[in-house]
Design a protein around this motif. Structure first.
Motif, PDB file in Angstrom:
ATOM      1  N   HIS A   1      -9.152   1.488   0.652  1.00 35.65           N
ATOM      2  CA  HIS A   1      -8.941   1.663   2.093  1.00 35.65           C
ATOM      3  C   HIS A   1     -10.203   1.189   2.802  1.00 35.65           C
TER       4      HIS A   1
ATOM      5  N   HIS B   1      -5.262  -1.171   5.724  1.00 34.80           N
ATOM      6  CA  HIS B   1      -5.500  -0.851   7.141  1.00 34.80           C
ATOM      7  C   HIS B   1      -6.265  -1.916   7.930  1.00 34.80           C
TER       8      HIS B   1
ATOM      9  N   HIS C   1       1.001   5.663  -1.742  1.00 35.39           N
ATOM     10  CA  HIS C   1       0.555   6.718  -2.665  1.00 35.39           C
ATOM     11  C   HIS C   1       1.824   7.489  -3.015  1.00 35.39           C
TER      12      HIS C   1
ATOM     13  N   ASP D   1       2.354   2.892   3.116  1.00 35.11           N
ATOM     14  CA  ASP D   1       1.320   3.910   2.935  1.00 35.11           C
ATOM     15  C   ASP D   1       1.937   5.198   2.408  1.00 35.11           C
TER      16      ASP D   1
ATOM     17  N   HIS E   1       0.837  -1.213   0.000  1.00 34.37           N
ATOM     18  CA  HIS E   1       0.000   0.000   0.000  1.00 34.37           C
ATOM     19  C   HIS E   1       0.866   1.256   0.000  1.00 34.37           C
TER      20      HIS E   1
HETATM   21 ZN   LIG Z   1      -3.481   4.932   1.950  1.00 32.06          ZN
END
Ligand SMILES: [Zn+2]
Length: 449
Positions: A232, A269, A66, A320, A64
């Motif tokens: 998410h 998550h 970005h 993340d 995960h």
């Molecule tokens: Zn995220």
């Protein structure tokens, strides 16, 4: 196809594998042989690579991220806030993303990951301001240049403030545009089979930024195109409240209602699932990306990984986005997950090997790539080699444990599909100083607009 000479990764001081004390032999992108203690390779022409100063891990897999958020690390307006106000502070800055700044952000994130021993990464790109329609194509270009294996997601947002969602109108797209472009990027970039280097998944951002119709149609499209699904879920209490208000149910019920509760889906998550929800996830073979650093920085909570695994849910690790971590170092994420989960469950339930397993085999399950994440015959030759010659390791006992406990953060060598992508702690042909200069300038420009 011409065969490359086999390489014997010889005599490591430690290796995260059984029956491979004298190392492994790789050829044509695969592990072809494990060499046991006292043994020698049966592969006749294997060229030895002296690994006597290295600890060898399967390449770490990041489930995960970005990438673009490397451009907005430690932004004062977003600091010391929980998820929703944090997002609201950042959306307007992200609306200023351009193809040039995205390419720099992606290059920084992938380089950080590679240097930390990560060989396969996902990315969740869901911000598409006007002019950035080819965001996924840009990411594919960078991955190919760096030689990294990727599962890039075509993310999306279509529920803006106008429709009761969280993001501003400037960063969302309409459903038709999103679905058409999702099909386009899958057709253009998605490779199939065990040697795939570039894969695409579909990834509406979250229940509070996407309409129910888009959630459902994305699941249908993923089924039709046979690609994975990501979003998410259960990250915060706010999300539970939002879901109950808008949809009259809990996030997992909503996910199921949208046709997402299946083996195609991995979720970032997964903090706020109750015991019966964990059982449903396990039964459905839906998997979870645990993001220990991000969850701690945003004070979101702690994913109950042991209960999840007992319920049959595979757990992977994710760094993340770099606005909530704020780094892209997967080896440090292993340590963070180890510390967080050890504090929760105690010394008998969580060991350094569990954390390494989450970042390798567990992550491979998340992304639907069982041929990755393990040192075994027939698996991909994706490896991370760490030296223990830094001050932080001086005086260590168990070399494998030392990586996690002493805080390894930089690989000396990384191999992806049998090719060295990091040599002597550096990415060949990457001018890091120049990258930092250009990336910092792009970040400054975005943060003032
Ligand atoms: Zn995220």
């Amino acid at each position: 196809m011409a065969q490359h000479p086999a390489i014997w990764i010889k005599d490591p001081i430690g290796i995260f594998a059984e029956n491979a004390a004298r190392g492994i032999v790789v050829r044509d992108g695969r592990i072809v042989e494990l060499v046991q203690a006292g043994g020698a390779p049966r592969t006749a022409d294997a060229v030895a690579f002296d690994a006597s100063a290295h600890v060898v891990l399967p390449g770490l897999i990041n489930t995960h991220h970005h990438f673009y958020q490397t451009l907005t690390r430690a932004v004062p307006a977003a600091m010391d806030r929980e998820l929703f106000p944090w997002l609201q502070a950042l959306y307007p800055i992200w609306a200023g993303l351009t193809p040039q700044s995205l390419e720099l952000g992606v290059t920084v994130a992938m380089s950080e990951l590679l240097l930390s021993g990560c060989t396969t990464t996902t990315d969740h790109h869901y911000v598409f301001p006007r002019g950035l329609e080819e965001a996924v194509d840009i990411e594919v270009g960078v991955a190919k240049r760096l030689g990294m294996r990727v599962l890039l997601t075509r993310g999306s947002m279509n529920r803006s403030q106008r429709d009761g969602g969280l993001p501003p109108d400037s960063v969302v797209q309409d459903e038709g545009t999103i679905l058409a472009d999702s099909a386009r990027v899958v057709a253009k970039h998605h490779q199939r089979g065990e040697d795939a280097m570039v894969q695409i998944a579909l990834a509406p951002c979250s229940p509070f930024s996407v309409t129910t119709s888009l959630m459902r149609k994305t699941a249908e499209l993923a089924e039709k195109l046979d690609v994975r699904l990501h979003t998410h879920l259960a990250e915060t209490e706010d999300e539970n409240k939002f879901c109950e208000q808008i949809h009259n149910c809990r996030p997992l019920d909503y996910l199921e209602d949208c046709g997402w509760l299946n083996a195609r889906t991995w979720l970032a998550h997964g903090i706020f699932f109750n015991a019966s929800e964990m059982k449903r996830l396990g039964k459905a073979k839906t998997t979870i990306s645990h993001c220990a650093c991000s969850n701690q920085i945003l004070a979101s909570g702690c994913c109950p990984v042991c209960e999840m695994e007992e319920a049959g849910v595979a757990i992977g690790l994710g760094v993340d986005g770099s606005a909530s971590n704020d780094e892209s170092n997967l080896m440090q994420e292993v340590r963070a997950a180890f510390l967080l989960q050890r504090a929760r469950y105690g010394v008998t339930r969580v060991s350094h090997k569990d954390a390494l397993r989450w970042a390798t085999r567990g992550s491979a399950a998340c992304i639907g790539r069982p041929e990755l994440g393990e040192i075994a015959v027939g698996k991909a030759a994706d490896l991370a080699l760490f030296k223990l010659d830094e001050l932080r390791f001086s005086g260590h006992g168990d070399p494998l444990a030392a990586l996690v406990l002493c805080g390894a953060h930089r690989a000396d060598r990384v191999m992806v599909a049998g090719k060295w992508t990091v040599i002597d702690g550096a990415i060949p042909n990457l001018d890091v100083a120049d990258l930092i200069r250009r990336h910092s300038a792009a970040a400054r420009k975005m943060q003032v607009t």
